[in-house]
Structures are given as C-alpha cells and as structure tokens.
Design a protein around this motif. Structure first.
Motif, PDB file in Angstrom:
ATOM      1  N   UNK A  56     -24.420  26.427  -4.992  1.00 61.15           N
ATOM      2  CA  UNK A  56     -25.115  25.852  -4.001  1.00 61.15           C
ATOM      3  C   UNK A  56     -26.115  26.691  -3.704  1.00 61.15           C
ATOM      4  N   UNK A  57     -26.570  27.997  -4.038  1.00 59.63           N
ATOM      5  CA  UNK A  57     -27.577  29.024  -3.870  1.00 59.63           C
ATOM      6  C   UNK A  57     -28.094  28.336  -5.604  1.00 59.63           C
ATOM      7  N   UNK A  58     -27.912  28.083  -5.731  1.00 62.96           N
ATOM      8  CA  UNK A  58     -28.111  28.048  -7.501  1.00 62.96           C
ATOM      9  C   UNK A  58     -28.860  26.556  -7.290  1.00 62.96           C
ATOM     10  N   UNK A  59     -28.689  24.961  -6.701  1.00 61.70           N
ATOM     11  CA  UNK A  59     -28.331  24.380  -6.317  1.00 61.70           C
ATOM     12  C   UNK A  59     -30.034  24.568  -5.777  1.00 61.70           C
ATOM     13  N   UNK A  60     -30.033  25.217  -4.922  1.00 58.78           N
ATOM     14  CA  UNK A  60     -31.348  25.252  -3.727  1.00 58.78           C
ATOM     15  C   UNK A  60     -32.203  25.868  -4.722  1.00 58.78           C
ATOM     16  N   UNK A  62     -32.669  25.169  -7.743  1.00 54.95           N
ATOM     17  CA  UNK A  62     -33.516  24.699  -8.456  1.00 54.95           C
ATOM     18  C   UNK A  62     -34.432  23.735  -7.906  1.00 54.95           C
ATOM     19  N   UNK A  63     -33.700  23.161  -7.126  1.00 56.08           N
ATOM     20  CA  UNK A  63     -34.505  22.403  -6.109  1.00 56.08           C
ATOM     21  C   UNK A  63     -36.122  22.820  -5.976  1.00 56.08           C
ATOM     22  N   UNK A  64     -35.824  24.113  -5.296  1.00 54.01           N
ATOM     23  CA  UNK A  64     -37.003  24.427  -5.132  1.00 54.01           C
ATOM     24  C   UNK A  64     -37.823  24.834  -5.758  1.00 54.01           C
ATOM     25  N   UNK A  65     -37.376  25.124  -7.440  1.00 52.06           N
ATOM     26  CA  UNK A  65     -38.455  25.217  -7.917  1.00 52.06           C
ATOM     27  C   UNK A  65     -38.906  23.898  -8.727  1.00 52.06           C
ATOM     28  N   UNK A  66     -38.061  22.865  -8.728  1.00 48.30           N
ATOM     29  CA  UNK A  66     -38.734  21.381  -8.898  1.00 48.30           C
ATOM     30  C   UNK A  66     -39.568  21.028  -7.790  1.00 48.30           C
ATOM     31  N   UNK A  67     -39.772  21.023  -7.129  1.00 48.19           N
ATOM     32  CA  UNK A  67     -40.152  20.649  -6.081  1.00 48.19           C
ATOM     33  C   UNK A  67     -41.541  22.123  -5.771  1.00 48.19           C
ATOM     34  N   UNK A  68     -41.445  22.609  -6.949  1.00 49.44           N
ATOM     35  CA  UNK A  68     -42.959  23.759  -6.375  1.00 49.44           C
ATOM     36  C   UNK A  68     -43.425  22.743  -8.111  1.00 49.44           C
ATOM     37  N   UNK A  69     -42.563  22.168  -9.109  1.00 48.54           N
ATOM     38  CA  UNK A  69     -43.525  22.368 -10.390  1.00 48.54           C
ATOM     39  C   UNK A  69     -44.345  20.618  -9.769  1.00 48.54           C
ATOM     40  N   UNK A  70     -43.889  20.010  -8.946  1.00 48.31           N
ATOM     41  CA  UNK A  70     -44.582  18.490  -8.050  1.00 48.31           C
ATOM     42  C   UNK A  70     -45.651  18.918  -7.502  1.00 48.31           C
ATOM     43  N   UNK A  71     -45.179  20.007  -6.494  1.00 48.86           N
ATOM     44  CA  UNK A  71     -46.418  20.170  -6.368  1.00 48.86           C
ATOM     45  C   UNK A  71     -47.534  20.332  -7.039  1.00 48.86           C
ATOM     46  N   UNK A  72     -47.442  21.315  -7.575  1.00 47.31           N
ATOM     47  CA  UNK A  72     -48.194  21.883  -8.881  1.00 47.31           C
ATOM     48  C   UNK A  72     -49.025  20.919  -9.825  1.00 47.31           C
ATOM     49  N   UNK A  73     -47.876  19.695 -10.646  1.00 49.29           N
ATOM     50  CA  UNK A  73     -48.601  19.257 -10.903  1.00 49.29           C
ATOM     51  C   UNK A  73     -49.189  17.953 -10.202  1.00 49.29           C
ATOM     52  N   UNK A  74     -48.960  17.673  -8.823  1.00 52.31           N
ATOM     53  CA  UNK A  74     -49.744  17.418  -8.222  1.00 52.31           C
ATOM     54  C   UNK A  74     -51.326  17.612  -8.028  1.00 52.31           C
TER      55      UNK A  74
END
Length: 103
Positions: A56-60, A62-74
């Motif tokens: 669960x910690x790993x999933x969280x 990864x999700x946070x990292x993906x959200x950061x990448x999307x935010x930076x790309x936007x």
C-alpha cells in the motif's frame, strides 16, 4: 490517469487500510489465546499484513509520483502555450455551462 481510476484507487487503498486495522485489532485480541494452530495463523496473518502495508505504501508513493509528473507536465504546457490553455479552459467552461443549463 482518469478521475474514476483515481477515485477507485483511493477507495481501494482506504479499504485495505481498514482491513489491516481490523486484522491488527483481531491479532491483539487473540494474543492471549493458546494453541499451536492459532499461533501459526497469527504469525502468518502478521507477516501478510506487513507485506500488505508495504505494498500500500508503494502504491501511494507511485500514485504521488505520477500526480507530480502530471502536474509538472500541465504546468509546462500552460507556460509554453498560455493562449491555448486559456482557450481550452474557456471551451470546457462553456461546455459545462451548457450542460448545467440543460438540467
């Protein structure tokens, strides 16, 4: 990642946390119970809960990292194409206004 997938993932993580919490409480309540079979089951459950917590910690993470990448790309896109971003936002707002006006 779509909003529905985000909601589903968040719900799944939340549900897993509840199950782990309940299992930990069950382990505490049965700690005084004797028996080889019960001790073996408690040990296995404890190991599996530790594994589940790690996943669960790993999933969280990864999700946070993906959200950061999307935010930076936007953010990068908006900075490189400000007028297109304004146009897209205006178009979306217009469509939402039309849809809400029909109700």
């Amino acid at each position: 990642m779509s909003n529905n997938a985000d909601v589903s993932r968040d719900k799944l993580v939340s549900d897993f946390k509840v199950v782990i919490s309940d299992a930990e409480e069950l382990l505490k309540l049965t700690a005084g119970q004797a028996g080889d079979k019960l001790s073996e089951v408690r040990s296995r459950l404890s190991d599996r809960m530790a594994t589940a917590k790690d996943r669960i910690s790993d999933m969280e993470a990864v999700a946070m990292e993906q959200a950061k990448k999307v935010a930076h790309a936007t953010d990068d896109y908006v900075h490189k194409n400000p007028w297109q971003a304004v146009g897209i936002a205006a178009g979306v707002a217009f469509l939402l206004g039309l849809l809400s006006g029909r109700r």
